[in-house]
Design a protein around this motif. Structure first.
Motif, PDB file in Angstrom:
ATOM      1  N   SER A 124      -8.528  18.039  39.617  1.00  0.00           N
ATOM      2  CA  SER A 124      -9.825  17.696  40.207  1.00  0.00           C
ATOM      3  C   SER A 124     -10.010  16.182  40.319  1.00  0.00           C
ATOM      4  O   SER A 124     -10.769  15.709  41.171  1.00  0.00           O
ATOM      5  CB  SER A 124     -10.955  18.310  39.378  1.00  0.00           C
ATOM      6  OG  SER A 124     -10.915  17.832  38.039  1.00  0.00           O
ATOM      7  N   TRP A 125      -9.311  15.414  39.480  1.00  0.00           N
ATOM      8  CA  TRP A 125      -9.407  13.955  39.552  1.00  0.00           C
ATOM      9  C   TRP A 125      -8.737  13.406  40.806  1.00  0.00           C
ATOM     10  O   TRP A 125      -9.056  12.301  41.249  1.00  0.00           O
ATOM     11  CB  TRP A 125      -8.792  13.327  38.299  1.00  0.00           C
ATOM     12  CG  TRP A 125      -9.638  13.536  37.080  1.00  0.00           C
ATOM     13  CD1 TRP A 125      -9.720  14.671  36.320  1.00  0.00           C
ATOM     14  CD2 TRP A 125     -10.559  12.609  36.495  1.00  0.00           C
ATOM     15  NE1 TRP A 125     -10.624  14.509  35.299  1.00  0.00           N
ATOM     16  CE2 TRP A 125     -11.143  13.252  35.371  1.00  0.00           C
ATOM     17  CE3 TRP A 125     -10.927  11.300  36.798  1.00  0.00           C
ATOM     18  CZ2 TRP A 125     -12.097  12.613  34.563  1.00  0.00           C
ATOM     19  CZ3 TRP A 125     -11.860  10.668  35.994  1.00  0.00           C
ATOM     20  CH2 TRP A 125     -12.442  11.319  34.897  1.00  0.00           C
ATOM     21  N   LEU A 126      -7.812  14.171  41.376  1.00  0.00           N
ATOM     22  CA  LEU A 126      -7.123  13.703  42.577  1.00  0.00           C
ATOM     23  C   LEU A 126      -8.069  13.555  43.756  1.00  0.00           C
ATOM     24  O   LEU A 126      -7.786  12.802  44.699  1.00  0.00           O
ATOM     25  CB  LEU A 126      -5.985  14.656  42.937  1.00  0.00           C
ATOM     26  CG  LEU A 126      -4.874  14.825  41.898  1.00  0.00           C
ATOM     27  CD1 LEU A 126      -3.846  15.836  42.378  1.00  0.00           C
ATOM     28  CD2 LEU A 126      -4.204  13.488  41.594  1.00  0.00           C
ATOM     29  N   LEU A 177     -17.149  16.701  35.086  1.00  0.00           N
ATOM     30  CA  LEU A 177     -17.757  17.970  34.696  1.00  0.00           C
ATOM     31  C   LEU A 177     -16.716  19.084  34.614  1.00  0.00           C
ATOM     32  O   LEU A 177     -16.760  19.928  33.705  1.00  0.00           O
ATOM     33  CB  LEU A 177     -18.853  18.344  35.692  1.00  0.00           C
ATOM     34  CG  LEU A 177     -20.100  17.454  35.695  1.00  0.00           C
ATOM     35  CD1 LEU A 177     -21.029  17.842  36.841  1.00  0.00           C
ATOM     36  CD2 LEU A 177     -20.832  17.545  34.361  1.00  0.00           C
ATOM     37  N   THR A 178     -15.781  19.092  35.554  1.00  0.00           N
ATOM     38  CA  THR A 178     -14.720  20.103  35.536  1.00  0.00           C
ATOM     39  C   THR A 178     -13.891  19.985  34.261  1.00  0.00           C
ATOM     40  O   THR A 178     -13.568  20.991  33.612  1.00  0.00           O
ATOM     41  CB  THR A 178     -13.809  19.943  36.768  1.00  0.00           C
ATOM     42  OG1 THR A 178     -14.594  20.090  37.959  1.00  0.00           O
ATOM     43  CG2 THR A 178     -12.693  20.980  36.765  1.00  0.00           C
ATOM     44  N   THR A 179     -13.563  18.759  33.904  1.00  0.00           N
ATOM     45  CA  THR A 179     -12.793  18.532  32.677  1.00  0.00           C
ATOM     46  C   THR A 179     -13.594  18.964  31.453  1.00  0.00           C
ATOM     47  O   THR A 179     -13.061  19.598  30.528  1.00  0.00           O
ATOM     48  CB  THR A 179     -12.407  17.047  32.561  1.00  0.00           C
ATOM     49  OG1 THR A 179     -11.714  16.639  33.749  1.00  0.00           O
ATOM     50  CG2 THR A 179     -11.508  16.811  31.354  1.00  0.00           C
ATOM     51  N   ALA A 180     -14.877  18.621  31.443  1.00  0.00           N
ATOM     52  CA  ALA A 180     -15.730  18.962  30.298  1.00  0.00           C
ATOM     53  C   ALA A 180     -15.849  20.470  30.118  1.00  0.00           C
ATOM     54  O   ALA A 180     -15.898  20.969  28.976  1.00  0.00           O
ATOM     55  CB  ALA A 180     -17.112  18.338  30.485  1.00  0.00           C
ATOM     56  N   VAL A 181     -15.881  21.228  31.215  1.00  0.00           N
ATOM     57  CA  VAL A 181     -15.991  22.688  31.129  1.00  0.00           C
ATOM     58  C   VAL A 181     -14.785  23.282  30.408  1.00  0.00           C
ATOM     59  O   VAL A 181     -14.907  24.230  29.621  1.00  0.00           O
ATOM     60  CB  VAL A 181     -16.130  23.284  32.546  1.00  0.00           C
ATOM     61  CG1 VAL A 181     -15.875  24.789  32.527  1.00  0.00           C
ATOM     62  CG2 VAL A 181     -17.518  22.998  33.106  1.00  0.00           C
ATOM     63  N   HIS A 182     -13.592  22.720  30.654  1.00  0.00           N
ATOM     64  CA  HIS A 182     -12.369  23.285  30.088  1.00  0.00           C
ATOM     65  C   HIS A 182     -12.020  22.718  28.719  1.00  0.00           C
ATOM     66  O   HIS A 182     -11.172  23.293  28.016  1.00  0.00           O
ATOM     67  CB  HIS A 182     -11.191  23.054  31.045  1.00  0.00           C
ATOM     68  CG  HIS A 182     -11.247  23.895  32.287  1.00  0.00           C
ATOM     69  ND1 HIS A 182     -11.077  25.267  32.252  1.00  0.00           N
ATOM     70  CD2 HIS A 182     -11.449  23.573  33.593  1.00  0.00           C
ATOM     71  CE1 HIS A 182     -11.168  25.749  33.486  1.00  0.00           C
ATOM     72  NE2 HIS A 182     -11.395  24.741  34.314  1.00  0.00           N
ATOM     73  N   LEU A 183     -12.627  21.617  28.329  1.00  0.00           N
ATOM     74  CA  LEU A 183     -12.262  20.983  27.054  1.00  0.00           C
ATOM     75  C   LEU A 183     -12.435  21.893  25.836  1.00  0.00           C
ATOM     76  O   LEU A 183     -11.584  21.879  24.934  1.00  0.00           O
ATOM     77  CB  LEU A 183     -13.063  19.691  26.860  1.00  0.00           C
ATOM     78  CG  LEU A 183     -12.483  18.430  27.504  1.00  0.00           C
ATOM     79  CD1 LEU A 183     -13.378  17.237  27.233  1.00  0.00           C
ATOM     80  CD2 LEU A 183     -11.061  18.156  27.005  1.00  0.00           C
ATOM     81  N   PRO A 184     -13.515  22.683  25.749  1.00  0.00           N
ATOM     82  CA  PRO A 184     -13.677  23.519  24.542  1.00  0.00           C
ATOM     83  C   PRO A 184     -12.527  24.481  24.292  1.00  0.00           C
ATOM     84  O   PRO A 184     -12.200  24.779  23.142  1.00  0.00           O
ATOM     85  CB  PRO A 184     -14.985  24.282  24.820  1.00  0.00           C
ATOM     86  CG  PRO A 184     -15.745  23.382  25.738  1.00  0.00           C
ATOM     87  CD  PRO A 184     -14.709  22.758  26.617  1.00  0.00           C
TER      88      PRO A 184
END
Length: 384
Positions: free
Chosen positions: A231-233, A289-296
């Protein structure tokens, strides 16, 4: 504790070459842009320029190593290497080769001129022309392979589709840096106008891909955690698009003289750059936000983590260029903070990459996924 032998996860050391793919050039992209971003850092720190130059030298060695290994794959394992053309993900990373090279080109201007003067400019210009044609080849032929030989589906789409397209605008932005050092010559003028063509060849198709990506996320939700970093791309074409308009626009008066065209290019560069920068900010927040959703639940490490670095890096440099051209202090503050975040990402990804290189489990070509190149099946799963 006794250290284990290197490459223990490979069935044979030659598997390192057979499984070497262009995605390794993303490490040269991330390392190179960090060097350039540190050189542009708005708050001078003791030793910072020396650190930046050291990273640039290291990146030249890294790029040369990746080039030799990938060339060896085509020479010694041609039948395996050619299979990348049919793979819908691995093939996208051809764009990483010219993007990695352009960080070296820009480094010759920032770090090379103090050592070698005009010779560094000549090297940068010659490499720039070579890079431009490589970037165009990626922009044309990789999508054509998508149209004719590869299997794709909307639900499987990620921002990786941008990689072969974005290379041309990265080269365009570099042209705006190289051209002023050539003076008001025919070569410099050609570089400016060709640079705008490269910019259009890249930014406009990339905008279409971003629209499709938005639709894909609406219909099929966020990418899975193994591809979440992609998603960072999305930030890449907007950061490099901004930087391209700014560098080409600011170079135009120096190369073309204070003509109507040069003045228009300068003004359009700033206004257009601000607009693209704002669009990039939207995608930056979405990536966070996408990264934060998957971090847990945890993000499995793979070479895709280098996607944290280059897009943020070019966005950081573009932000600092906006600060320079507009005189707006908040751009300098944001740019500085982005560079600090970039350095943190680079340290994290490098620390995770080095064990994978030493043990060998990161050398797993997706286009050979049906074969067994690793001794440890758990390691194979870890890099997918």
């Amino acid at each position: 504790m006794m250290m284990t032998a290197p490459l223990t996860h490979l069935s044979h050391p030659r598997e390192l070459v057979r499984h070497f793919t262009p995605n390794w050039f993303t490490a040269t992209m991330g390392t190179g842009i960090l060097a350039l971003a540190l050189a542009a850092f708005p708050w001078p720190l003791p030793g910072l320029m020396q650190l930046a130059e050291g990273l640039w030298w290291f990146n030249m060695a890294l790029f040369a190593t990746c080039t030799l290994l990938y060339a060896a794959r085509w020479i010694f394992f041609f039948d395996s290497a050619v299979r990348i053309l049919n793979h819908g993900v691995a093939c996208m990373f051809f764009g990483a080769i010219p993007m990695g090279l352009i960080t070296l080109v820009n480094g010759f201007l920032v770090f090379g001129i103090p050592h070698w003067g005009g010779a560094a400019v000549r090297i940068a210009a010659d490499l720039w022309w070579m890079d431009a044609f490589m970037a165009l080849a990626c922009a044309w032929f990789v999508p054509f392979l998508m149209f004719t030989r590869q299997e794709h589906a909307l639900e499987n789409m990620t921002a990786v589709w941008l990689l072969p397209i974005v290379a041309a605008e990265v080269t365009a932005g570099s042209g705006g840096l190289v051209a002023p050092h050539l003076g008001a010559t025919d070569e410099a003028r050609g570089m400016i106008f060709f640079g705008y063509a490269l910019w259009a060849t890249s930014v406009l198709p990339a905008m279409g891909i971003l629209v499709i990506l938005f639709l894909r996320m609406v219909l099929h939700k966020l990418p899975g955690k193994d591809m979440a970093v992609s998603s960072w791309l999305s930030l890449g074409p907007l950061g490099t698009g901004t930087l391209g308009l700014l560098t080409l626009g600011s170079a135009a008066p120096q190369v073309l003289g204070h003509s109507a065209i040069a003045d228009a290019a300068y003004g359009f560069g700033i206004i257009g750059g601000v607009i693209l920068w704002g669009y990039g900010l939207w995608w930056l927040v979405v990536a966070m936000l996408t990264t934060a959703v998957h971090l847990p639940t945890g993000l499995p490490f793979n070479m895709g983590w280098w996607g944290f670095t280059f897009p943020l890096g070019v966005y950081s440099v573009a932000t600092l260029k906006l600060a320079e051209l507009t005189g707006m202090g908040f751009y300098a503050v944001l740019g500085g903070l982005f560079v600090i975040l970039l350095a943190g990402f680079w340290l994290l990804v490098t620390a995770r990459t080095l064990p994978g290189i030493y043990h060998g489990y990161l050398f797993q070509a997706p286009c050979l996924s049906s074969e067994t190149g690793l001794r440890d099946p758990d390691a194979a799963e870890a890099v997918r």
